[in-house]
Design a protein around this motif. Sequence first.
Motif, PDB file in Angstrom:
ATOM      1  N   VAL A  68      47.927  -9.014  35.123  1.00 58.26           N
ATOM      2  CA  VAL A  68      48.669  -7.838  34.656  1.00 58.26           C
ATOM      3  C   VAL A  68      50.133  -7.846  35.089  1.00 58.26           C
ATOM      4  N   SER A  69      50.488  -8.720  36.043  1.00 59.12           N
ATOM      5  CA  SER A  69      51.900  -8.775  36.449  1.00 59.12           C
ATOM      6  C   SER A  69      52.776  -9.312  35.306  1.00 59.12           C
ATOM      7  N   LYS A  70      52.116  -9.923  34.308  1.00 56.04           N
ATOM      8  CA  LYS A  70      52.888 -10.472  33.183  1.00 56.04           C
ATOM      9  C   LYS A  70      53.078  -9.446  32.057  1.00 56.04           C
ATOM     10  N   LEU A  71      52.507  -8.269  32.220  1.00 56.36           N
ATOM     11  CA  LEU A  71      52.561  -7.272  31.138  1.00 56.36           C
ATOM     12  C   LEU A  71      53.732  -6.315  31.320  1.00 56.36           C
ATOM     13  N   ASN A  72      54.311  -5.876  30.201  1.00 56.23           N
ATOM     14  CA  ASN A  72      55.356  -4.859  30.292  1.00 56.23           C
ATOM     15  C   ASN A  72      54.727  -3.458  30.315  1.00 56.23           C
ATOM     16  N   THR A  73      55.571  -2.451  30.452  1.00 59.69           N
ATOM     17  CA  THR A  73      55.066  -1.091  30.641  1.00 59.69           C
ATOM     18  C   THR A  73      54.132  -0.644  29.520  1.00 59.69           C
ATOM     19  N   ASP A  78      48.523   0.208  27.504  1.00 62.13           N
ATOM     20  CA  ASP A  78      47.433  -0.130  26.576  1.00 62.13           C
ATOM     21  C   ASP A  78      46.172  -0.551  27.318  1.00 62.13           C
ATOM     22  N   VAL A  79      46.337  -1.359  28.358  1.00 65.00           N
ATOM     23  CA  VAL A  79      45.164  -1.778  29.128  1.00 65.00           C
ATOM     24  C   VAL A  79      44.503  -0.556  29.760  1.00 65.00           C
ATOM     25  N   ARG A  80      45.332   0.319  30.332  1.00 63.34           N
ATOM     26  CA  ARG A  80      44.800   1.537  30.950  1.00 63.34           C
ATOM     27  C   ARG A  80      44.040   2.370  29.928  1.00 63.34           C
ATOM     28  N   LYS A  81      44.632   2.513  28.757  1.00 63.58           N
ATOM     29  CA  LYS A  81      44.052   3.371  27.715  1.00 63.58           C
ATOM     30  C   LYS A  81      42.747   2.784  27.159  1.00 63.58           C
ATOM     31  N   ALA A 156      36.295  10.371  30.838  1.00 63.22           N
ATOM     32  CA  ALA A 156      36.635   8.991  31.207  1.00 63.22           C
ATOM     33  C   ALA A 156      36.070   7.993  30.196  1.00 63.22           C
ATOM     34  N   LEU A 157      35.001   8.410  29.496  1.00 62.08           N
ATOM     35  CA  LEU A 157      34.350   7.513  28.530  1.00 62.08           C
ATOM     36  C   LEU A 157      34.954   7.612  27.133  1.00 62.08           C
ATOM     37  N   ALA A 158      35.890   8.563  26.963  1.00 59.88           N
ATOM     38  CA  ALA A 158      36.361   8.903  25.617  1.00 59.88           C
ATOM     39  C   ALA A 158      36.784   7.686  24.801  1.00 59.88           C
ATOM     40  N   ASN A 159      37.542   6.798  25.404  1.00 59.69           N
ATOM     41  CA  ASN A 159      38.073   5.660  24.648  1.00 59.69           C
ATOM     42  C   ASN A 159      37.256   4.388  24.859  1.00 59.69           C
ATOM     43  N   GLU A 160      35.990   4.573  25.230  1.00 64.08           N
ATOM     44  CA  GLU A 160      35.074   3.439  25.438  1.00 64.08           C
ATOM     45  C   GLU A 160      35.640   2.349  26.324  1.00 64.08           C
ATOM     46  N   PRO A 161      35.942   2.713  27.579  1.00 66.09           N
ATOM     47  CA  PRO A 161      36.512   1.719  28.490  1.00 66.09           C
ATOM     48  C   PRO A 161      35.457   0.690  28.912  1.00 66.09           C
ATOM     49  N   ASP A 162      35.935  -0.443  29.419  1.00 64.90           N
ATOM     50  CA  ASP A 162      35.022  -1.433  29.991  1.00 64.90           C
ATOM     51  C   ASP A 162      34.648  -1.054  31.421  1.00 64.90           C
ATOM     52  N   PHE A 163      35.560  -0.333  32.081  1.00 63.36           N
ATOM     53  CA  PHE A 163      35.390  -0.042  33.505  1.00 63.36           C
ATOM     54  C   PHE A 163      35.620   1.436  33.795  1.00 63.36           C
ATOM     55  N   ILE A 164      34.828   1.949  34.754  1.00 66.17           N
ATOM     56  CA  ILE A 164      35.033   3.305  35.255  1.00 66.17           C
ATOM     57  C   ILE A 164      35.414   3.192  36.723  1.00 66.17           C
ATOM     58  N   LEU A 165      36.530   3.808  37.084  1.00 64.71           N
ATOM     59  CA  LEU A 165      37.003   3.786  38.459  1.00 64.71           C
ATOM     60  C   LEU A 165      36.951   5.211  39.000  1.00 64.71           C
ATOM     61  N   ALA A 166      36.207   5.390  40.079  1.00 62.49           N
ATOM     62  CA  ALA A 166      35.999   6.751  40.578  1.00 62.49           C
ATOM     63  C   ALA A 166      36.416   6.856  42.036  1.00 62.49           C
ATOM     64  N   ASP A 167      37.314   7.799  42.325  1.00 61.25           N
ATOM     65  CA  ASP A 167      37.816   8.006  43.688  1.00 61.25           C
ATOM     66  C   ASP A 167      37.144   9.230  44.304  1.00 61.25           C
ATOM     67  N   GLU A 168      36.220   9.012  45.207  1.00 62.58           N
ATOM     68  CA  GLU A 168      35.457  10.085  45.863  1.00 62.58           C
ATOM     69  C   GLU A 168      34.965  11.116  44.854  1.00 62.58           C
ATOM     70  N   PRO A 169      34.222  10.685  43.837  1.00 63.50           N
ATOM     71  CA  PRO A 169      33.854  11.600  42.750  1.00 63.50           C
ATOM     72  C   PRO A 169      32.930  12.732  43.191  1.00 63.50           C
ATOM     73  N   THR A 170      32.318  12.585  44.367  1.00 65.46           N
ATOM     74  CA  THR A 170      31.407  13.641  44.822  1.00 65.46           C
ATOM     75  C   THR A 170      31.964  14.368  46.042  1.00 65.46           C
ATOM     76  N   GLY A 171      33.242  14.147  46.327  1.00 64.74           N
ATOM     77  CA  GLY A 171      33.860  14.723  47.519  1.00 64.74           C
ATOM     78  C   GLY A 171      33.843  16.242  47.558  1.00 64.74           C
TER      79      GLY A 171
END
Length: 222
Positions: A68-73, A78-81, A156-171
């Motif tokens: 990803v260091s080779k990608l522009n803003t 797009d990757v995030r989305k 988080a699933l809206a755009n059918e991502p490949d990955f789900i990243l969760a930060d203390e989702p049950t905190g």
Amino acid sequence: MKTIELKNITKVYNNKVTALDNVSLTLCEGEFVAVMGQSGSGKSTLLQIAGLLDNCTSGSVIINGEDVSKLNTNQLADVRKNSLGFVFQAFHLNPHLKVYENIMVPMLINDRFKNKAEMQSRAMELVDKVGLTHRKEHYPSELSGGEQQRVAIARALANEPDFILADEPTGNLDSKNEQMIFEELKKLSEMGKGVLVVCHNDAILNFAEKVYNMKDGKFENE
Ligand SMILES: Nc1ncnc2c1ncn2[C@@H]1O[C@H](COP(=O)(O)OP(=O)(O)O)[C@@H](O)[C@H]1O
Ligand SMILES: [Mg+2]
């Protein structure tokens, strides 16, 4: 095989605080991985770097084979989305939108959806998926914490991502709701999503296939 590869990631804030010290981790599709550690150990920093929300000081982040260091803003956006879905401790729902409307928000920036009706029907599918059919017309303030977090998972699933990243989702949840959220995330991994959860609660041990223990920005069990 879809993967997020973190290779030798170091993050130093303000030339002073070393939040991550040469950390490597690979998350594959269909996998449920947990990173555990005390407050301040570097978990959120790791998740933010994996989610392209922050840069690392050194090391590389490779998503689906692409450094990803080779990608522009725009490409990063797009990757995030398209590939990543986020879930946070504080839910971050829009209080002025109904449940199904909250779930539609990420679809508004996705040109895959032709019109509102398509987005709405996709949102309704997701509402069903997380077991909130009876709450779809409600506002976040009318829901329990566990229900709000399930809305956030659906969003988080809206755009059918490949990955789900969760930060203390049950905190912010009691143990019954915590169980439910971990079950929901587990289901997603069984459906083929790569799920990365950072938390400091042992309950995750019943769900995750792989657990990394983080201390002072390093993994202890490596
Ligand atoms: N934006 C920032 N600027 C400076 N230091 C930060 C910043 N974010 C986090 N830190 C520091 O980095 C370390 C790791 O923080 P963090 O990743 O938030 O840990 P955790 O999520 O495990 O509690 C801590 O010492 C924290 O104070
Ligand atoms: Mg944190």
